[in-house]
Design an enzyme around this catalytic site. Structure first.
Site, PDB file in Angstrom:
ATOM      1  N   ASN A  12      91.653  -8.992 117.491  1.00 29.42           N
ATOM      2  CA  ASN A  12      91.729  -9.365 118.909  1.00 29.42           C
ATOM      3  C   ASN A  12      90.582  -8.678 119.653  1.00 29.42           C
ATOM      4  O   ASN A  12      90.497  -7.451 119.658  1.00 29.42           O
ATOM      5  CB  ASN A  12      93.079  -8.917 119.479  1.00 29.42           C
ATOM      6  CG  ASN A  12      93.263  -9.341 120.930  1.00 29.42           C
ATOM      7  OD1 ASN A  12      92.349  -9.193 121.743  1.00 29.42           O
ATOM      8  ND2 ASN A  12      94.422  -9.862 121.264  1.00 29.42           N
ATOM      9  N   HIS A  15      89.415  -6.433 124.392  1.00 28.30           N
ATOM     10  CA  HIS A  15      88.970  -5.234 125.111  1.00 28.30           C
ATOM     11  C   HIS A  15      87.490  -4.924 124.969  1.00 28.30           C
ATOM     12  O   HIS A  15      86.979  -4.030 125.644  1.00 28.30           O
ATOM     13  CB  HIS A  15      89.890  -4.065 124.774  1.00 28.30           C
ATOM     14  CG  HIS A  15      91.293  -4.370 125.234  1.00 28.30           C
ATOM     15  ND1 HIS A  15      91.597  -4.506 126.571  1.00 28.30           N
ATOM     16  CD2 HIS A  15      92.409  -4.678 124.552  1.00 28.30           C
ATOM     17  CE1 HIS A  15      92.876  -4.856 126.680  1.00 28.30           C
ATOM     18  NE2 HIS A  15      93.384  -4.977 125.479  1.00 28.30           N
ATOM     19  N   HIS A  48      92.865 -13.461 124.188  1.00 30.16           N
ATOM     20  CA  HIS A  48      93.928 -13.721 125.153  1.00 30.16           C
ATOM     21  C   HIS A  48      93.304 -14.115 126.486  1.00 30.16           C
ATOM     22  O   HIS A  48      92.767 -13.262 127.195  1.00 30.16           O
ATOM     23  CB  HIS A  48      94.771 -12.454 125.300  1.00 30.16           C
ATOM     24  CG  HIS A  48      95.968 -12.608 126.179  1.00 30.16           C
ATOM     25  ND1 HIS A  48      96.828 -11.571 126.428  1.00 30.16           N
ATOM     26  CD2 HIS A  48      96.448 -13.666 126.879  1.00 30.16           C
ATOM     27  CE1 HIS A  48      97.798 -11.986 127.231  1.00 30.16           C
ATOM     28  NE2 HIS A  48      97.596 -13.242 127.515  1.00 30.16           N
ATOM     29  N   ARG A  50      93.902 -14.557 129.853  1.00 31.37           N
ATOM     30  CA  ARG A  50      94.954 -14.286 130.821  1.00 31.37           C
ATOM     31  C   ARG A  50      94.750 -15.066 132.109  1.00 31.37           C
ATOM     32  O   ARG A  50      93.605 -15.373 132.473  1.00 31.37           O
ATOM     33  CB  ARG A  50      94.989 -12.784 131.145  1.00 31.37           C
ATOM     34  CG  ARG A  50      95.720 -11.955 130.103  1.00 31.37           C
ATOM     35  CD  ARG A  50      95.709 -10.480 130.471  1.00 31.37           C
ATOM     36  NE  ARG A  50      96.614  -9.689 129.633  1.00 31.37           N
ATOM     37  CZ  ARG A  50      97.874  -9.413 129.950  1.00 31.37           C
ATOM     38  NH1 ARG A  50      98.381  -9.898 131.078  1.00 31.37           N
ATOM     39  NH2 ARG A  50      98.634  -8.698 129.154  1.00 31.37           N
ATOM     40  N   ARG A  54      91.344 -10.915 133.383  1.00 35.30           N
ATOM     41  CA  ARG A  54      90.916  -9.515 133.479  1.00 35.30           C
ATOM     42  C   ARG A  54      89.943  -9.137 132.363  1.00 35.30           C
ATOM     43  O   ARG A  54      89.181  -8.202 132.483  1.00 35.30           O
ATOM     44  CB  ARG A  54      92.129  -8.589 133.451  1.00 35.30           C
ATOM     45  CG  ARG A  54      92.868  -8.593 132.128  1.00 35.30           C
ATOM     46  CD  ARG A  54      94.059  -7.661 132.144  1.00 35.30           C
ATOM     47  NE  ARG A  54      95.136  -8.150 133.020  1.00 35.30           N
ATOM     48  CZ  ARG A  54      96.331  -7.558 133.097  1.00 35.30           C
ATOM     49  NH1 ARG A  54      96.600  -6.493 132.360  1.00 35.30           N
ATOM     50  NH2 ARG A  54      97.277  -8.029 133.898  1.00 35.30           N
ATOM     51  N   GLU A  75      95.512 -16.760 122.624  1.00 40.46           N
ATOM     52  CA  GLU A  75      96.760 -16.293 123.249  1.00 40.46           C
ATOM     53  C   GLU A  75      96.789 -16.788 124.687  1.00 40.46           C
ATOM     54  O   GLU A  75      95.783 -16.701 125.400  1.00 40.46           O
ATOM     55  CB  GLU A  75      96.844 -14.769 123.214  1.00 40.46           C
ATOM     56  CG  GLU A  75      97.108 -14.248 121.820  1.00 40.46           C
ATOM     57  CD  GLU A  75      97.328 -12.757 121.807  1.00 40.46           C
ATOM     58  OE1 GLU A  75      96.797 -12.064 122.675  1.00 40.46           O
ATOM     59  OE2 GLU A  75      98.023 -12.274 120.906  1.00 40.46           O
ATOM     60  N   THR A 106     100.743  -6.583 127.353  1.00 40.00           N
ATOM     61  CA  THR A 106     101.964  -7.335 127.082  1.00 40.00           C
ATOM     62  C   THR A 106     103.130  -6.378 126.891  1.00 40.00           C
ATOM     63  O   THR A 106     103.028  -5.419 126.115  1.00 40.00           O
ATOM     64  CB  THR A 106     101.787  -8.196 125.814  1.00 40.00           C
ATOM     65  OG1 THR A 106     100.699  -9.091 126.046  1.00 40.00           O
ATOM     66  CG2 THR A 106     103.040  -8.995 125.499  1.00 40.00           C
ATOM     67  N   GLU A 156     105.119 -14.506 116.053  1.00 38.03           N
ATOM     68  CA  GLU A 156     104.420 -13.222 115.918  1.00 38.03           C
ATOM     69  C   GLU A 156     105.357 -12.144 116.433  1.00 38.03           C
ATOM     70  O   GLU A 156     105.728 -12.157 117.620  1.00 38.03           O
ATOM     71  CB  GLU A 156     103.095 -13.202 116.680  1.00 38.03           C
ATOM     72  CG  GLU A 156     102.401 -11.846 116.503  1.00 38.03           C
ATOM     73  CD  GLU A 156     100.966 -11.809 116.959  1.00 38.03           C
ATOM     74  OE1 GLU A 156     100.271 -12.842 116.875  1.00 38.03           O
ATOM     75  OE2 GLU A 156     100.539 -10.728 117.419  1.00 38.03           O
ATOM     76  N   HIS A 199     100.564  -5.983 117.991  1.00 37.29           N
ATOM     77  CA  HIS A 199     100.605  -5.199 119.228  1.00 37.29           C
ATOM     78  C   HIS A 199     100.742  -3.707 118.927  1.00 37.29           C
ATOM     79  O   HIS A 199     101.750  -3.252 118.404  1.00 37.29           O
ATOM     80  CB  HIS A 199     101.688  -5.618 120.208  1.00 37.29           C
ATOM     81  CG  HIS A 199     101.424  -5.032 121.572  1.00 37.29           C
ATOM     82  ND1 HIS A 199     100.697  -5.685 122.554  1.00 37.29           N
ATOM     83  CD2 HIS A 199     101.748  -3.830 122.089  1.00 37.29           C
ATOM     84  CE1 HIS A 199     100.601  -4.902 123.609  1.00 37.29           C
ATOM     85  NE2 HIS A 199     101.232  -3.766 123.370  1.00 37.29           N
TER      86      HIS A 199
HETATM   87  C1  LIG Z   1     100.315 -10.296 122.851  1.00 36.24           C
HETATM   88  C2  LIG Z   1      99.625  -9.030 122.571  1.00 36.24           C
HETATM   89  O1  LIG Z   1     100.210  -8.079 122.158  1.00 36.24           O
HETATM   90  C3  LIG Z   1      98.180  -8.906 122.797  1.00 36.24           C
HETATM   91  O2  LIG Z   1      97.503  -9.715 121.991  1.00 36.24           O
HETATM   92  C4  LIG Z   1      97.836  -9.205 124.234  1.00 36.24           C
HETATM   93  O3  LIG Z   1      96.524  -9.687 124.295  1.00 36.24           O
HETATM   94  C5  LIG Z   1      97.965  -7.904 124.976  1.00 36.24           C
HETATM   95  O4  LIG Z   1      97.398  -8.060 126.236  1.00 36.24           O
HETATM   96  P1  LIG Z   1      96.030  -7.290 126.523  1.00 36.24           P
HETATM   97  O5  LIG Z   1      95.060  -7.713 125.440  1.00 36.24           O
HETATM   98  O6  LIG Z   1      95.638  -7.769 127.880  1.00 36.24           O
HETATM   99  O7  LIG Z   1      96.342  -5.832 126.420  1.00 36.24           O
HETATM  100  N1  LIG Z   2      99.132 -10.167 119.477  1.00 37.16           N
HETATM  101  C1  LIG Z   2      98.690  -8.821 119.219  1.00 37.16           C
HETATM  102  C2  LIG Z   2      97.200  -8.734 119.310  1.00 37.16           C
HETATM  103  O1  LIG Z   2      96.519  -9.746 119.309  1.00 37.16           O
HETATM  104  C3  LIG Z   2      96.548  -7.418 119.384  1.00 37.16           C
HETATM  105  O2  LIG Z   2      97.360  -6.488 120.046  1.00 37.16           O
HETATM  106  P1  LIG Z   2      96.702  -5.024 120.223  1.00 37.16           P
HETATM  107  O3  LIG Z   2      96.321  -4.536 118.837  1.00 37.16           O
HETATM  108  O4  LIG Z   2      95.493  -5.184 121.097  1.00 37.16           O
HETATM  109  O5  LIG Z   2      97.793  -4.183 120.835  1.00 37.16           O
END
Ligand SMILES: CC(=O)[C@@H](O)[C@H](O)COP(=O)(O)O
Ligand SMILES: NCC(=O)COP(=O)(O)O
Length: 261
Positions: A12, A15, A48, A50, A54, A75, A106, A156, A199
Site C-alpha cells: 500500500n 503514505h 486508497h 479517500r 488526503r 481501496e 481506518t 480482507e 492493517h
Molecule cells: C483499510 C486499511 O487498513 C488501509 O489500507 C487504509 O488505507 C488505511 O487508511 P490510511 O492509508 O489513510 O491510513
Molecule cells: N488494507 C490494509 C492496507 O492496505 C495497508 O494497511 P497499513 O499497512 O498501511 O496499515
C-alpha cells in the site's frame, strides 16, 4: 525457496503520497514507489483513494492503472463517486473500506450487514465490470457471513487490533486476536471467499498471519513506508517478503510432518 506461492504481498503506497502532499509538490512520487515495490517482490499495489484525497490522488490512480505491471487494488468507500472512478479505471480489485473524514486511519471493519441495498448495488456494478470485490471487515463470523451473502469475492480481515495488542506487549490479547483472525479465515475459506488480511502489519507481526494457510494475500503499507525512510523501500519489501515466505514454509513443513507422523 517458496513452497506456498499463494501468499501474495500487496504494498500500500498511500503514505508516500502523504509525504508528497506535505509540500504540495510531486516528490516523492507514489508511482516510483510502486515500481520499486514490484521490483522488490510485491505481487500487487494497493492505493486508497479517500474522499478527502488526503494522500492518494485521482491522478495517482490513473497513472497506476496505466503504468503498473501488477494488479491494482483500489481501496474505496462505498460511494457513487468512488464507484464511478472505479468503473472508469477498472482496477483488478476494489477493496471497500469504511471511511470517516475525521479518522486518522481506518478504524474498524465495514458494516456489511448494515450496508443494505446501496452496498449490494455497488458490489454488483463493480463485479459486472469485471472488478473483483473485497470487503474490509472485522475478523468476525457475522461479517464473514454477511460478506458471503452480499456476494463479495474476497474479505480482507482487519489485523489492526492484533497489531495494537502486539505493540502493547499483551501476549494474552495477541493470542485472542490471532484466534479471531484464524477462525474468520477458516470461515471465509469454507464460504468460498478469498481471505486477505491487512492493517498495521510489521516485521514483528507478519509471521503469525502468514502461517494461516487460508490467507492468500497480505496488504501492508504504513510500516513499509516508514522502514523505507531508514533503509530503502526495496529492502523493506524484500525483508517483509522473506518473513512471509519463511513463516509460510515453516507452517507448511510442520503440517506435512504432522500428517506423516
Ligand atoms: C483499510 C486499511 O487498513 C488501509 O489500507 C487504509 O488505507 C488505511 O487508511 P490510511 O492509508 O489513510 O491510513
Ligand atoms: N488494507 C490494509 C492496507 O492496505 C495497508 O494497511 P497499513 O499497512 O498501511 O496499515
Amino acid at each position: 525457496m517458496r513452497t506456498f506461492p499463494n501468499l501474495r504481498l500487496g504494498v500500500n503506497i498511500d503514505h508516500v503520497a502523504t509525504i508528497r502532499n506535505a509540500r504540495g509538490g510531486r516528490h516523492p512520487d507514489p508511482l516510483r514507489a510502486a515500481h520499486i515495490a514490484v521490483e522488490a517482490g510485491a505481487d500487487g499495489i494497493t492505493a486508497h483513494l479517500r474522499e478527502d484525497r488526503r494522500h492518494i490522488s485521482d491522478d495517482d490512480i490513473a497513472r497506476l492503472k496505466s503504468e503498473l505491471t501488477r494488479p491494482l487494488n483500489l481501496e474505496m468507500a462505498a460511494t457513487d463517486e468512488m464507484l464511478a472512478i472505479a468503473l472508469r479505471h477498472l482496477p483488478n480489485a476494489c477493496c471497500i473500506v469504511p471511511e470517516r473524514r475525521e479518522e486518522r486511519t481506518t478504524e474498524g471493519g465495514l458494516d456489511v450487514g448494515g450496508g443494505g441495498a446501496r452496498l449490494e448495488r455497488i458490489v454488483g456494478e463493480l463485479q459486472d465490470a469485471g472488478i473483483r470485490v473485497s470487503l474490509f471487515i472485522e475478523p468476525d463470523a457475522g461479517a464473514v457471513e454477511a460478506s458471503a451473502r452480499i456476494g463479495a469475492d474476497i474479505v480482507e480481515l482487519h489485523t489492526g487490533a492484533y497489531c495494537e495488542r502486539a505493540l502493547e506487549g499483551n501476549a494474552a490479547a495477541v493470542a485472542k486476536e490471532l484466534e479471531r483472525i484464524t477462525k474468520a479465515a477458516r470461515l471465509a475459506d469454507d464460504a468460498g471467499l478469498e481471505a486477505h488480511a491487512g492493517h498495521g502489519l510489521t516485521f514483528n507481526t507478519v509471521a503469525a498471519v502468514s502461517r494461516l494457510p487460508q490467507i492468500v494475500e497480505l496488504n501492508i503499507g504504513h510500516f513499509l513506508i516508514g522502514e523505507a525512510i531508514f533503509g530503502g523501500l526495496g529492502r523493506a519489501v524484500q525483508r517483509m517478503r522473506a518473513l512471509m515466505d519463511d513463516a509460510r514454509n515453516e507452517a507448511a513443513l510442520a503440517g506435512q510432518q504432522a500428517r506423516s507422523a
